[in-house]
Design a protein around this motif. Structure first.
Motif, mmCIF file in Angstrom:
data_model
loop_
_atom_site.group_PDB
_atom_site.id
_atom_site.type_symbol
_atom_site.label_atom_id
_atom_site.label_comp_id
_atom_site.label_asym_id
_atom_site.label_seq_id
_atom_site.Cartn_x
_atom_site.Cartn_y
_atom_site.Cartn_z
ATOM 1 N N ARG A 43 0.817 -1.179 -0.055
ATOM 2 C CA ARG A 43 -0.242 -0.107 -0.153
ATOM 3 C C ARG A 43 0.663 1.293 -0.021
ATOM 4 N NH1 ARG A 43 -5.114 1.114 0.679
ATOM 5 N NH2 ARG A 43 -5.492 -0.800 1.618
ATOM 6 N N ASN A 48 -2.064 5.972 -0.932
ATOM 7 C CA ASN A 48 -2.886 5.034 -0.228
ATOM 8 C C ASN A 48 -3.327 3.838 -1.110
ATOM 9 O OD1 ASN A 48 -3.847 4.259 2.302
ATOM 10 N ND2 ASN A 48 -6.147 4.884 1.698
ATOM 11 N N LYS A 79 4.536 0.841 4.991
ATOM 12 C CA LYS A 79 4.141 0.436 6.232
ATOM 13 C C LYS A 79 3.212 -0.588 6.197
ATOM 14 C CE LYS A 79 6.382 3.740 8.718
ATOM 15 N NZ LYS A 79 6.925 4.162 7.751
ATOM 16 N N GLN A 80 2.265 -0.815 5.239
ATOM 17 C CA GLN A 80 1.396 -2.077 4.989
ATOM 18 C C GLN A 80 1.532 -2.797 3.796
ATOM 19 O OE1 GLN A 80 0.202 -1.404 8.429
ATOM 20 N NE2 GLN A 80 -1.571 -2.377 7.319
ATOM 21 N N GLU A 89 -4.435 -7.571 4.878
ATOM 22 C CA GLU A 89 -3.636 -6.483 4.994
ATOM 23 C C GLU A 89 -3.027 -6.320 6.435
ATOM 24 O OE1 GLU A 89 -3.630 -1.590 4.198
ATOM 25 O OE2 GLU A 89 -5.172 -2.714 3.510
ATOM 26 N N GLN A 90 -1.512 -6.035 6.446
ATOM 27 C CA GLN A 90 -0.812 -6.209 7.765
ATOM 28 C C GLN A 90 0.454 -5.213 7.628
ATOM 29 O OE1 GLN A 90 0.877 -10.471 7.436
ATOM 30 N NE2 GLN A 90 -0.502 -10.248 6.005
ATOM 31 N N GLN A 91 0.865 -5.265 8.780
ATOM 32 C CA GLN A 91 2.217 -4.406 8.715
ATOM 33 C C GLN A 91 3.313 -5.134 8.138
ATOM 34 O OE1 GLN A 91 3.031 -3.585 12.697
ATOM 35 N NE2 GLN A 91 2.103 -1.572 12.886
#
Length: 285
Positions: A43, A48, A79-80, A89-91
């Motif tokens: 992302r 975004n 970051k994502q 979706e995650q870090q």
């Protein structure tokens, strides 16, 4: 930095199709884009939007009709990520927190970089601050030039301060983080290898930046010597002119000839005329 992982052993099914023994390898090399095989998307923190990689993002945004909307992603700011297997979706992480697959066989937490194809021998250079390909043992970081070079160039190239943090003089792509291979010319200026080969194929032997010869021109200069000796100029053109040598940067006077003007210092014909026959090389008072 996390180092590349060794590929896990695979067994063969009855139809000779490799079977992955480790669940972390599920979907390996089956996902990605034209730039990388990877099992995740990123992302973009700047807009975004979701893309497979920074190159996909940059290509899309550079094609926007409104110039003010065009921009490039800062890879370290990601970051994502979104797992391509379970869409979670995650870090940023190496392994998906939901389905447990490695989102890239190679992973760098600094560059937020994933790639399933480790045959490229990716490595992270802390001095460059980015990941590169080709194997860490095969490269060294030149502090003055500000980039990694092949070990064959250690103590064997002309250093130009931060030379790689510039644009290729042919295609004007930024060299430092380009995915294309680059070469260092005799003068110390870099350009893409493909651009260099194309330039030479067009019989262009001068560096586009400093005009110095980029290859050994001694045979060409000897041939010019022979042609000039065999081609006498008419009486009215037998005079001397001041020249500047692009190769040794010395000024001198030489006999005018339509085929070329030879530097009296280094014997190069890579010269330029800097005055008329009556001009003196000495500064005028």
């Amino acid at each position: 930095m996390q180092t590349p992982h060794t590929p896990l052993d695979t067994s063969m099914a009855d139809d000779d199709t490799p079977l992955q023994n480790n669940p972390q390898d599920f979907g390996k090399s089956l996902h990605g884009c034209n730039h990388y095989r990877r099992r995740c998307k990123i992302r973009a923190p700047c807009c975004n939007q979701i893309f497979f990689c920074r190159h996909c993002h940059n290509e899309a945004t550079s094609a926007l009709t409104n110039p003010k909307e065009r921009h490039e992603i800062v890879r370290h700011d990601v970051k994502q990520v979104i797992c391509a297997i379970c869409n979670t979706e995650q870090q940023v992480a190496h392994v998906c927190t939901n389905c447990g697959v490695k989102m890239g066989e190679y992973f760098c937490g600094i560059c937020k970089f994933y790639d399933d194809d480790i045959s490229k021998e990716q490595f992270h250079c802390h001095d460059c601050g980015i990941c590169r390909v080709g194997g860490g043992a095969k490269f060294f970081h030149c502090q003055k030039c500000g980039s990694c070079y092949d070990v064959t160039l250690r103590d064997n190239h002309a250093c130009v301060e931060n030379s790689m943090k510039n644009h290729c003089p042919i295609c004007y792509e930024f060299l430092f983080d380009s995915i294309k291979g680059a070469t260092i010319m005799n003068c110390g200026h870099p350009m893409h290898m493909d651009c260099y080969k194309e330039m030479i194929s067009q019989n262009q032997y001068r560096c586009p930046i400093c005009s110095k010869a980029v290859c050994d021109m001694s045979r060409t200069w000897r041939r010019l010597d022979q042609e000039i000796e065999a081609t006498a100029m008419p009486e009215e053109y037998r005079y001397e002119i001041p020249i500047l040598c692009n190769d040794c940067n010395n000024t001198s006077k030489t006999s005018f000839h339509i085929l070329g003007h030879k530097c009296s210092n280094c014997k190069s014909y890579n010269t330029r005329r800097i005055g008329t026959p009556n001009n003196s090389l000495e500064p005028q008072i």
